[in-house]
Design a protein around this motif. Structure first.
Motif, PDB file in Angstrom:
ATOM      1  N   GLN A   1       1.675   8.635  -4.194  1.00 30.24           N
ATOM      2  CA  GLN A   1       2.146   8.708  -2.811  1.00 30.24           C
ATOM      3  C   GLN A   1       3.613   8.300  -2.754  1.00 30.24           C
ATOM      4  N   LEU A   2       4.327   8.831  -1.795  1.00 29.69           N
ATOM      5  CA  LEU A   2       5.734   8.481  -1.607  1.00 29.69           C
ATOM      6  C   LEU A   2       5.936   7.471  -0.490  1.00 29.69           C
ATOM      7  N   GLY A   3       4.994   7.374   0.423  1.00 31.19           N
ATOM      8  CA  GLY A   3       5.117   6.403   1.498  1.00 31.19           C
ATOM      9  C   GLY A   3       4.755   5.015   1.011  1.00 31.19           C
TER      10      GLY A   3
ATOM     11  N   THR B   1       0.836  -1.198   0.000  1.00 32.47           N
ATOM     12  CA  THR B   1       0.000   0.000   0.000  1.00 32.47           C
ATOM     13  C   THR B   1       0.865   1.240   0.000  1.00 32.47           C
ATOM     14  N   LEU B   2       0.489   2.217  -0.816  1.00 34.97           N
ATOM     15  CA  LEU B   2       1.173   3.491  -0.826  1.00 34.97           C
ATOM     16  C   LEU B   2       0.431   4.455   0.073  1.00 34.97           C
ATOM     17  N   LEU B   3       1.218   5.228   0.872  1.00 39.62           N
ATOM     18  CA  LEU B   3       0.593   6.000   1.942  1.00 39.62           C
ATOM     19  C   LEU B   3       1.033   7.446   1.979  1.00 39.62           C
ATOM     20  N   SER B   4       0.829   8.211   0.980  1.00 38.13           N
ATOM     21  CA  SER B   4       1.132   9.632   1.116  1.00 38.13           C
ATOM     22  C   SER B   4       0.271  10.441   0.179  1.00 38.13           C
ATOM     23  N   SER B   5       0.333  11.747   0.312  1.00 37.41           N
ATOM     24  CA  SER B   5      -0.467  12.615  -0.529  1.00 37.41           C
ATOM     25  C   SER B   5       0.097  12.689  -1.926  1.00 37.41           C
ATOM     26  N   PRO B   6      -0.729  13.030  -2.930  1.00 33.81           N
ATOM     27  CA  PRO B   6      -0.232  13.125  -4.297  1.00 33.81           C
ATOM     28  C   PRO B   6       0.887  14.137  -4.383  1.00 33.81           C
ATOM     29  N   THR B   7       1.886  13.783  -5.143  1.00 32.11           N
ATOM     30  CA  THR B   7       3.060  14.642  -5.283  1.00 32.11           C
ATOM     31  C   THR B   7       3.774  14.307  -6.569  1.00 32.11           C
TER      32      THR B   7
ATOM     33  N   LEU C   1       8.318   3.239   4.358  1.00 31.16           N
ATOM     34  CA  LEU C   1       9.540   3.811   3.813  1.00 31.16           C
ATOM     35  C   LEU C   1       9.209   4.754   2.662  1.00 31.16           C
ATOM     36  N   ASP C   2      10.052   5.746   2.462  1.00 28.37           N
ATOM     37  CA  ASP C   2       9.888   6.710   1.372  1.00 28.37           C
ATOM     38  C   ASP C   2      10.459   6.108   0.091  1.00 28.37           C
ATOM     39  N   LEU C   3       9.717   6.217  -1.008  1.00 25.88           N
ATOM     40  CA  LEU C   3      10.198   5.689  -2.290  1.00 25.88           C
ATOM     41  C   LEU C   3      11.513   6.308  -2.706  1.00 25.88           C
TER      42      LEU C   3
END
Length: 525
Positions: A177-179, A2-8, A36-38
């Motif tokens: 997401q980056l998370g 799962t990816l867990l961050s706001s669109p960026t 972890l951050d991509l």
């Protein structure tokens, strides 16, 4: 997964929140330590690939000596003495150094592709396969850093470390997401913790846990002592403090990886402390690529705020680079080799792939934890937890690992090598000093006798009684390369001599003793 961050965007100019929607409940809090951050994973990929290239460059200077049949370990000797039936090695398919050179070139090409993020998944699998093959070809020159490098590649096959900052990402939309969280991110974090926990638990000798003399004895080993260690050596109180500091850093610091509150600050602490820890090792002890591999391994822990800072400063340089950077061709690959997704997938297909991947990684992680628990003697006071028939999986996929540097205590047997050659006219020469007249005095720098850390490790392994079978091959190799130079005087006899110097407490100096490890004579035509 799962990816867990706001669109960026792929390289955001503004700080990005890693978890925009706060997850509630026990599992939601627990998983924070494994998101972890991509971008951090991309840095981990680049650093891992760079280390592989550096390792190949160093190893390539000894293609004949370490990997060919005319070197110190012919394939037949490898199979007889240092092989398990579950191992594989493409490098052992031929005893010619030319065949090794081809495999080295293929490995370098795969590492470059991985560094660039070009067909990233395929490049990672190829790099892992060739690294395992290379390490299996000559286990007598391996060290703990090799285990870690191998495991970084293994877990990397299941991580999306080519999703950003890669050639593959140029043709894909930026991630929303980056998370990122998956079983592979859990495995990566747990693997780092296991490394340091087991390193500390294996150091159960009194020098580490009671007297604090471990670094005194480590800096007494001239075979690994560097100028930084020589400067610290005369100060016993400082060495005692640094011994306990190193021991408790390895034992306690990994717990910070699992604290689900203030994750970014704990990760900055872990990365900063470990960078300083391994940098200090590089100045004091000759450990080859060990410190570089360990420093590269923690880059995947970098939190978003560190990556935002890095991205903001790297963006102008990246823009200039893109102006002159050529485009790589998108070569069609046979369908059997396509490990990357080449067509839109269905929701059911993605769900199935995630389930299979996470299940496999979870099972391997459980196996790795089991292996490490079995390796730490303090946790198994009677017998082994892992039966021998179960170990085949570890040997086949090379997820076997041992983190026993200077454990359970530091070696006390030190010394230096003398290659004592006798010419046909009766002169005695030292081959270690290019044929100079024999001299038994201790050299000013014992470390300087070794071409690289692979040779230092080989010279360490050859001392063990159960490795005595190695010695004739080494002796014959030395004779052969000596006689290949027509300017060298012909030898009728060669002795590999070890001047043993036992490390004593309280700065006492022992008298060196001469030990002949092996004798050999040239093979007469």
């Amino acid at each position: 997964m799962t990816l867990l961050s706001s669109p960026t965007s792929q390289a955001p100019a503004q700080p990005v929140a890693l978890v925009p929607h706060q997850r509630t409940g026990f599992w939601g809090v627990l998983r924070r330590s494994f998101v972890l951050d991509l971008r951090a994973l991309a840095l981990l990929r680049v650093a891992t690939a760079a280390v592989i290239l550096l390792d190949l460059a160093i190893r390539s200077t000894d293609l004949e000596a370490h990997y060919a049949n005319v070197g110190v370990l012919p394939v037949s000797a490898l199979m007889d003495h240092a092989w398990t039936p579950y191992q594989f090695s493409l490098h052992a398919a031929s005893g010619l150094w030319q065949a090794q050179a081809v495999l080295f070139a293929v490995a370098a090409a795969a590492a470059v592709a991985m560094l660039l993020g070009y067909h990233t998944r395929l490049a990672t699998v190829a790099s892992w396969l060739l690294l395992v093959s290379l390490q299996n070809r000559n286990p007598l020159i391996g060290q703990g850093g090799d285990d870690l490098l191998r495991m970084l590649l293994f877990w990397g096959m299941f991580l999306p470390w080519g999703r950003v900052w890669s050639w593959d990402a140029r043709s894909r939309p930026a991630p929303a997401q980056l998370g990122y969280f998956s079983a592979a991110t859990v495995a990566y974090v747990v693997q780092l913790a296991l490394l340091y926990w087991c390193t500390a638990l294996l150091k159960n000798g009194p020098e580490w846990t009671k007297t604090g003399t471990a670094l005194y004895y480590a800096f007494s080993l001239d075979q690994v002592l560097l100028p930084g260690g020589r400067l610290l050596y005369p100060y016993p109180a400082l060495l005692r403090f640094l011994t306990f500091a190193a021991y408790y850093t390895e034992l306690l610091l990994p717990f910070a990886l699992f604290i689900p509150v203030g994750v970014k600050w704990w990760r900055l602490l872990v990365v900063g402390v470990l960078f300083g820890f391994h940098l200090s090792i590089s100045f004091t002890l000759y450990v080859g690529l060990f410190f570089i591999i360990n420093m590269a391994s923690v880059l995947g822990l970098l939190p978003p705020m560190a990556l935002d800072w890095l991205t903001a400063r790297a963006a102008p340089h990246a823009a200039r680079t893109r102006r002159w950077c050529p485009s790589l061709p998108t070569w069609p690959l046979p369908w059997r080799l396509r490990l990357e997704r080449t067509r839109p997938s269905t929701a059911d297909g993605r769900r199935l792939a995630r389930t299979v991947s996470n299940t496999f990684v979870g099972l391997v992680l459980a196996y790795v934890c089991w292996w490490n628990l079995d390796d730490v003697a303090v946790l198994r006071p009677a017998g082994h937890l892992m039966a021998a028939p179960v170990r085949w999986f570890g040997y086949l996929f090379r997820v076997d690992q041992h983190w026993g540097m200077f454990a359970p205590a530091v070696f006390k047997d030190d010394g230096w090598y003398i290659l004592e050659g006798t010419t046909n006219t009766g002169r005695v020469l030292d081959l270690n000093r290019s044929g100079a007249p024999m001299r038994y005095a201790k050299p000013a720098s014992v470390v300087a006798l070794f071409k690289n850390d692979r040779w230092r490790k080989y010279s360490e392994n050859i001392l063990f009684v159960n490795n005595a079978w190695m010695r004739p091959y080494y002796c014959n190799y030395l004779l052969r390369i000596w006689h290949e130079n027509p300017a060298h005087a012909p030898l009728r006899h060669l002795s590999v001599v070890y001047m043993k110097e036992v490390s004593l407490p309280n700065y006492q100096v022992s008298r060196p003793t001469r030990e002949v490890l092996c004798d050999c004579e040239p093979v007469k035509p």
